[in-house]
Design a protein around this motif. Structure first.
Motif: not given
Ligand code: ADP
Ligand code: CA
Ligand code: CA
Ligand code: CA
Ligand code: CA
Length: 416
Positions: A209-213, A215-220, A253-254, A282-284
């Motif tokens: 789960e992520t939240f962007s603000h 252009g900066e993406v935080t992994v929650l 995360v990366d 890792p594969f999205v």
């Protein structure tokens, strides 16, 4: 009464999952609930001041007009949906009203799995080999390495997603996915049917789960999602934080932050699915620009990190300032999970045996049941809904896993 003097339009929502309504209400927001008009009018919902039916998947222009007219009566201050097939519509509304939302092309390239693959590939992210085929077309078998996954280009809820291990299975899966495009998915995808083939990424799956603000993406949060081998991919359990070492965690995360940015999700939430292959790469698998699981992702984040995910999302939707600085990755404080009760077969649903007992356990925070007696459950790859979710909280991952093992033993779906 809305203490914030803000009117939030929520477009479609599984009414049995109340988190989005509850969090908006707790913020003092007034909710206008636009529901799909093939559903019955909703009963009273906390925070919902008015409910308006929309012919969302039958007549989009008419639906757009209804919302624009409603906005003249009472100004809409923000638009939000947690329902994948309504994202395009929500983007159109928000853009017309000049309200915060992702651009329509960003939503489109997340909804369309062929476009998602293309964007990720072009941005140097790990991508399974992929090819989209036309109706009546079968790929050149000599060019193909099995196993493959066949899926609708614009599907959701794993409908039609099928593993194929050989040419026979591939032909069958392709025919089946076209059929699902024409039947179950028809109303939700307009004319955007399509069939995508991808190489099968063999290894454990994670939900992020992520939240962007700005252009900066935080992994929650990063959670385990099992290790399904197919041929069909029914949703299983979701446990966060995942039981992985720091190295793998940082790689996830990366990869996820880069994928979310590459797709243009510069603001707001995303729900990402990812697999780790045999070489630990890792594969999205996909990125959805919304809070996942109709709000389940909010519960997982809030219970495991104490961050109020939906509050952030609602602030963003209403264009409100917020100062929370979260960095690249949020530290978990507790273990939370969603046990998805498996359909365990098909037939006419009667009840879930053992559920009353489960409700009594202290680890169980919510139980949601989705099937009424008499509901017809079709065999996968058809999706007939989930029988229910059990949301739980634990001291650690092991405790959660052993709790879920017990649930698996003790919960039985009765079919007639
Ligand atoms: P949907 O939008 O219907 O959820 P997904 O593309 O997310 O479709 O596929 C559903 C599930 O199928 C995934 O969560 C994953 O378990 C499995 N899956 C899909 N594509 C692949 C792939 N290329 N390799 C391995 N598993 C896959
Ligand atoms: Ca998607
Ligand atoms: Ca999806
Ligand atoms: Ca999934
Ligand atoms: Ca998915």
């Amino acid at each position: 009464m809305s203490t914030l003097q803000k009117n939030l339009a929520i477009i479609c929502q599984n009414r049995k999952l109340p988190f989005v309504f509850e969090e908006a209400k707790a913020m003092g927001v007034e909710i206008t609930f636009f529901y799909n008009d093939n559903e019955s009018p909703p009963p009273e919902i906390p925070g919902v001041v008015r409910s308006i039916a929309l012919p969302l998947f039958e007549d989009e222009d008419k639906a757009l007009n209804i919302v624009m007219l409603e906005n003249k009566v009472r100004r809409i201050d923000g638009v939000l949906t947690l329902f994948e097939p309504a994202l395009d519509f929500a983007a159109k509304i928000a853009n017309r009203l000049g309200l915060p939302f992702l651009p329509e092309f960003v939503v489109e390239q997340c909804r369309n799995k062929n476009m998602t693959r293309r964007v990720l590939h072009d941005n140097g992210l790990n991508t399974p080999s992929f090819i989209e085929i036309k109706e009546g077309e079968y790929p050149d078998i000599d060019q193909i390495k099995f196993p493959l996954v066949v899926k609708p280009t614009n599907g959701f809820s794993s409908q039609g997603v099928t593993r194929a291990n050989n040419p026979d299975e591939l032909r069958n899966a392709i025919d089946k996915v076209w059929e699902i495009n024409r039947t179950q998915l028809k109303n939700f995808i307009y004319d955007k049917g399509g069939v995508l083939l991808e190489s099968f990424i063999d290894g454990p799956e994670f939900a992020i789960e992520t939240f962007s603000h700005r252009g900066e993406v935080t992994v929650l949060s990063i959670g385990n999602k099992g290790n399904g081998k197919g041929p069909y991919f029914e949703e299983g359990v979701y446990i966060a934080p995942a039981d992985i070492d720091e190295k793998l965690r940082d790689e996830i995360v990366d990869e996820v932050r880069r994928a979310v940015k590459a797709l243009g999700i510069n603001e707001g939430p995303a729900h990402v699915e990812l697999r780790i292959d045999q070489k630990q790469m890792p594969f999205v698998i996909e990125v959805a620009p919304r809070v996942g699981g109709s709000g389940i992702s909010h519960y997982i984040v809030k219970a495991s990190t104490d961050i109020n995910f939906l509050q952030l999302v609602i602030c963003y939707a209403l264009g409100m300032e917020f100062s929370q600085k979260m960095g690249a990755l949020v530290k978990p404080i507790s273990t939370a999970g969603n046990y998805i009760i498996p359909v365990q077969g098909d037939g006419i649903f009667v009840e879930i045996d053992g559920l009353a007992n489960a409700r009594e356990k202290s680890e169980v925070e919510y139980v949601f049941e989705f099937m009424e007696p008499g509901h017809k459950v079709l065999p996968y790859p058809h999706f007939s809904g989930y029988p229910g979710f059990i949301l739980t909280r634990h001291t650690d991952h092991e405790a959660c896993e052993s709790f879920y093992n017990d649930l698996q033993k003790n919960l039985k779906i009765k079919y007639s």
